[in-house]
Design an enzyme around this catalytic site. Sequence first.
Site, PDB file in Angstrom:
ATOM      1  N   GLU A 113      -4.021 -14.175  -0.887  1.00 59.23           N
ATOM      2  CA  GLU A 113      -4.405 -14.439  -2.288  1.00 59.23           C
ATOM      3  C   GLU A 113      -3.211 -13.681  -3.322  1.00 59.23           C
ATOM      4  OE1 GLU A 113      -6.596 -13.517  -0.098  1.00 59.23           O
ATOM      5  OE2 GLU A 113      -8.076 -15.366   0.030  1.00 59.23           O
ATOM      6  N   HIS A 154      11.560   9.547 -13.190  1.00 59.60           N
ATOM      7  CA  HIS A 154      11.798   9.623 -12.075  1.00 59.60           C
ATOM      8  C   HIS A 154      13.280   9.600 -11.434  1.00 59.60           C
ATOM      9  CE1 HIS A 154       7.883   7.834 -12.592  1.00 59.60           C
ATOM     10  NE2 HIS A 154       7.658   8.239 -11.513  1.00 59.60           N
ATOM     11  N   ASP A 209     -23.793 -19.876   0.595  1.00 62.28           N
ATOM     12  CA  ASP A 209     -22.998 -18.782   1.334  1.00 62.28           C
ATOM     13  C   ASP A 209     -23.194 -17.679   0.534  1.00 62.28           C
ATOM     14  OD1 ASP A 209     -21.068 -20.207   3.086  1.00 62.28           O
ATOM     15  OD2 ASP A 209     -19.705 -20.635   1.303  1.00 62.28           O
ATOM     16  N   ILE A 240      10.759   9.639   2.000  1.00 58.19           N
ATOM     17  CA  ILE A 240      10.100  10.622   1.143  1.00 58.19           C
ATOM     18  C   ILE A 240       9.037   9.695   0.200  1.00 58.19           C
ATOM     19  CG2 ILE A 240      10.247  11.855  -0.827  1.00 58.19           C
ATOM     20  CD1 ILE A 240      10.928  13.283   1.692  1.00 58.19           C
ATOM     21  N   HIS A 266      11.304  13.251  -6.976  1.00 59.34           N
ATOM     22  CA  HIS A 266      10.555  11.968  -6.985  1.00 59.34           C
ATOM     23  C   HIS A 266      10.586  11.425  -8.730  1.00 59.34           C
ATOM     24  CE1 HIS A 266       7.943   8.513  -6.726  1.00 59.34           C
ATOM     25  NE2 HIS A 266       7.398   9.060  -7.778  1.00 59.34           N
ATOM     26  N   ASP A 268       9.946   3.072   0.037  1.00 54.72           N
ATOM     27  CA  ASP A 268       8.862   3.055   1.148  1.00 54.72           C
ATOM     28  C   ASP A 268       7.336   2.601   0.840  1.00 54.72           C
ATOM     29  OD1 ASP A 268      10.751   4.519   2.946  1.00 54.72           O
ATOM     30  OD2 ASP A 268      10.382   6.221   1.530  1.00 54.72           O
ATOM     31  N   GLY A 269       7.033   2.868  -0.614  1.00 58.59           N
ATOM     32  CA  GLY A 269       5.954   2.502  -1.139  1.00 58.59           C
ATOM     33  C   GLY A 269       5.613   0.993  -1.207  1.00 58.59           C
ATOM     34  N   HIS A 274     -20.238 -14.556  -1.815  1.00 67.80           N
ATOM     35  CA  HIS A 274     -19.277 -15.327  -2.274  1.00 67.80           C
ATOM     36  C   HIS A 274     -19.634 -15.722  -3.756  1.00 67.80           C
ATOM     37  CE1 HIS A 274     -17.752 -15.740   1.798  1.00 67.80           C
ATOM     38  NE2 HIS A 274     -17.067 -16.685   1.673  1.00 67.80           N
ATOM     39  N   ARG A 334     -14.537 -28.862  -9.982  1.00 67.42           N
ATOM     40  CA  ARG A 334     -13.353 -28.703  -8.994  1.00 67.42           C
ATOM     41  C   ARG A 334     -12.884 -30.135  -8.594  1.00 67.42           C
ATOM     42  NH1 ARG A 334     -15.263 -28.332  -3.012  1.00 67.42           N
ATOM     43  NH2 ARG A 334     -17.270 -28.966  -3.222  1.00 67.42           N
TER      44      ARG A 334
HETATM   45  C1  LIG Z   1       0.312   0.173  -6.344  1.00 62.87           C
HETATM   46  C2  LIG Z   1       1.021   1.581  -6.920  1.00 62.87           C
HETATM   47  N1  LIG Z   1       0.151   2.581  -6.229  1.00 62.87           N
HETATM   48  C3  LIG Z   1       0.788   3.714  -6.522  1.00 62.87           C
HETATM   49  C4  LIG Z   1       1.811   4.042  -7.356  1.00 62.87           C
HETATM   50  C5  LIG Z   1       2.222   5.577  -7.778  1.00 62.87           C
HETATM   51  N2  LIG Z   1       3.740   5.553  -7.029  1.00 62.87           N
HETATM   52  C6  LIG Z   1       4.709   5.481  -7.906  1.00 62.87           C
HETATM   53  S1  LIG Z   1       5.953   5.909  -7.032  1.00 62.87           S
HETATM   54  C7  LIG Z   1       4.940   6.371  -5.828  1.00 62.87           C
HETATM   55  C8  LIG Z   1       5.857   6.751  -4.464  1.00 62.87           C
HETATM   56  C9  LIG Z   1       6.508   5.742  -3.728  1.00 62.87           C
HETATM   57  O1  LIG Z   1       7.286   6.105  -2.623  1.00 62.87           O
HETATM   58  P1  LIG Z   1       8.719   5.477  -2.551  1.00 62.87           P
HETATM   59  O2  LIG Z   1       8.508   3.951  -2.740  1.00 62.87           O
HETATM   60  O3  LIG Z   1       9.191   5.947  -1.118  1.00 62.87           O
HETATM   61  O4  LIG Z   1       9.306   5.875  -3.787  1.00 62.87           O
HETATM   62  P2  LIG Z   1      10.523   7.359  -3.726  1.00 62.87           P
HETATM   63  O5  LIG Z   1       9.478   8.528  -3.893  1.00 62.87           O
HETATM   64  O6  LIG Z   1      11.335   7.345  -2.421  1.00 62.87           O
HETATM   65  O7  LIG Z   1      11.241   7.039  -4.938  1.00 62.87           O
HETATM   66  C10 LIG Z   1       3.828   6.104  -5.851  1.00 62.87           C
HETATM   67  C11 LIG Z   1       2.606   6.493  -5.028  1.00 62.87           C
HETATM   68  C12 LIG Z   1       2.183   2.928  -7.992  1.00 62.87           C
HETATM   69  N3  LIG Z   1       3.318   2.839  -8.777  1.00 62.87           N
HETATM   70  N4  LIG Z   1       1.795   1.742  -7.900  1.00 62.87           N
HETATM   71 MG   LIG Z   2      10.736   6.961  -0.600  1.00 62.37          MG
END
Ligand SMILES: Cc1ncc(C[n+]2csc(CCOP(=O)(O)OP(=O)(O)O)c2C)c(N)n1
Ligand SMILES: [Mg+2]
Length: 656
Positions: free
Chosen positions: A402, A27, A460, A186, A258, A154-155, A464, A348
């Site tokens: 959690e 990446h 429950d 992005i 990316h 962003d993710g 549960h 518990r």
């Molecule tokens: C929980 C999770 N879901 C999906 C992914 C796959 N994944 C890796 S990077 C990415 C995009 C993330 O976007 P961003 O954080 O904006 O990174 P950028 O493209 O800007 O480097 C995804 C979906 C992951 N690593 N972890």
């Molecule tokens: Mg991004």
Amino acid sequence: MTAAPTDLANAVRVLSMDAVEAANSGHPGMPMGMADAATVLWMRHLKFDAADPHWPDRDRFVLSAGHGSMLIYSLLHLTGFARPTMEDIRSFRQVGSPCAGHPENFELPGVECTTGPLGQGLAMAVGMALAERHLNASFGDALVDHHTWVVAGDGCLMEGINHEAVGLAGHLGLGRLNVLWDDNRITIDGAVSLSSSEDIPARYRASGWHVVACDGHDMADVDRALTEAKADPRPTLIRCTTVIGKGAPGKEGTSAVHGAALGPDIVAKTRDAVGWPHEAFTIPGEIADAWRAVGREGAAAREAWAERLAADPQRTEFERRMAGDVTLPIAGLDDYLAAIPAKPQATRKSSEAVLGVLTQAVPELVGGSADLTGSNNTKTKATAPLTRDDYAGRYIYYGIREIGMAAAMNGMALHGGIIPFGGTFLVFADYARPAIRLSALQRTRVVYVMTHDSIGLGEDGPTHQPIEHLLSLRAIPNLEVWRPCDAVETAEAWALSVARKDGPSLLALSRQDLPQLREDRAAGRSAQGGYRLRAAAAPRRVILIATGSEVAIAVDVAARLEADGIGADVVSMPCWERFDAQPRAYRDDVLPPADPSEILRVSIEAGTTIGWERYTMVNGLRFGIDGFGASGPAPAVYEHFGLTADNIAAKVKAAL
Ligand SMILES: Cc1ncc(C[n+]2csc(CCOP(=O)(O)OP(=O)(O)O)c2C)c(N)n1
Ligand SMILES: [Mg+2]
């Protein structure tokens, strides 16, 4: 000629690009886009000494956007950490290189945690920042006084875990936590606007955070924002407006950068565009020198800190805590074991009782619950609440979070100086599972206290009542899953979990009362994971293997069989992982590899029967529940599913 800050940033940018190119996988976009901001952070703000990556009072740096792993590998190499070497970087993403696809804490000192599952790094950083304040409250500014820095994409901010982490950090006022948001708009699928229109700064502010913004490519502006972040008593989100893949002509600013190598043409054009004429994997002398000087800058602070530590009356205790050495034997534990009353008790409750002893004797135990304190029985007298006004407390009200709790516990364990434990219902292990998995992968000592561990919770009902949970948790490598049958086993499981330095443990505990079955209290038998609790009196024809609440049923089944002259062993198997790790001779003694027509093996566990073939063999019998549970008083539900001594004894006799 001295190197300019932009040269230093371009060293990171181009080295990251070249490593991805060499691997033809990885990446480049994120490291190239955040090279400028990260360079400012490491040059001007991050407190570290490349010569001593384990210095306890270093700032913690967490690359939450773990896919951008080349960013941290470049920074560690350039600042002069022993690893990764340039050779390591050349073999980025290859088997045997510490430069794995995503950063792994056990591969490289300087990588504080394993990241890649988006959002978890930031959530672990919350735990690190909390650990810092807690230890500061015990050991003072002279020994504990550092920041936690995060780079998140962003993710990381979009994931659900972010809501829990941000809420917790804001509530606890963790001002030492600063998050650089790589606001490049992005993600993989394209523009963030395809999937999100959230006002992120507003959400953070509403959660009690301070928010600042900067141009992520203007190094002076980044420096200003980081300075403001440090000065504010609240946790800070630093919105760095960036261009993904910055510097790559024709590709920057798009999702194309990316997660794929740029290709030789764009790589060459990028060199021209950013003014970097040097060969791949070659850093010119003055730039290399400038970066290594950055890596040494913290040396003076570390030496001053070491002098303070040497003179500190708490030195021995501080060093013990940070080394993770529990003082054994745990004071009071043997007396507790000897005094366990014979009356039935839910495990518990047994857990609460032994925790009273452990939290008294082991000050690094810091507990909590995801809003089920009274059900998980995780609070003890020794653990006062930890609040934003009193970080010395040892009990955290995590709220209904959690995964936020589990990730924070990972962060605390990784920070060092704390052994975290936290509770929820076993069925909600699913809500924490991604972080439990990371505990196991990262080898963190975290103790999960998961109560209401079966249909035995009763009314429950199926939502549960855990069914597949024990098996699915046992499937996670390096997680020790415990299901103790009484107060003695519960105490043994706890002691072993606290003493275990290289991984997490999960205690599955009953809501309902269980009889006390173990008479030999000093024998520590749970350490073997499974053992013969009762030996057959008549010639052995059956081995009953059970865990937790079903061990008592197995004992009753054995009594019925013995009454008919059928010899039956009862094996209590509180921890599969421990049993499987025993020498073959031991396992063969407990479960003899005899002709199955001579000895029938029978498992009893109030959950899925899948997996028990491992011990019963295919021609054994397995009693459990292979659908969902049912609402009703616990005894009636056990009856409903045939998990009674009468039913099981009859079926065993029929099979013989
Ligand atoms: C929980 C999770 N879901 C999906 C992914 C796959 N994944 C890796 S990077 C990415 C995009 C993330 O976007 P961003 O954080 O904006 O990174 P950028 O493209 O800007 O480097 C995804 C979906 C992951 N690593 N972890
Ligand atoms: Mg991004």
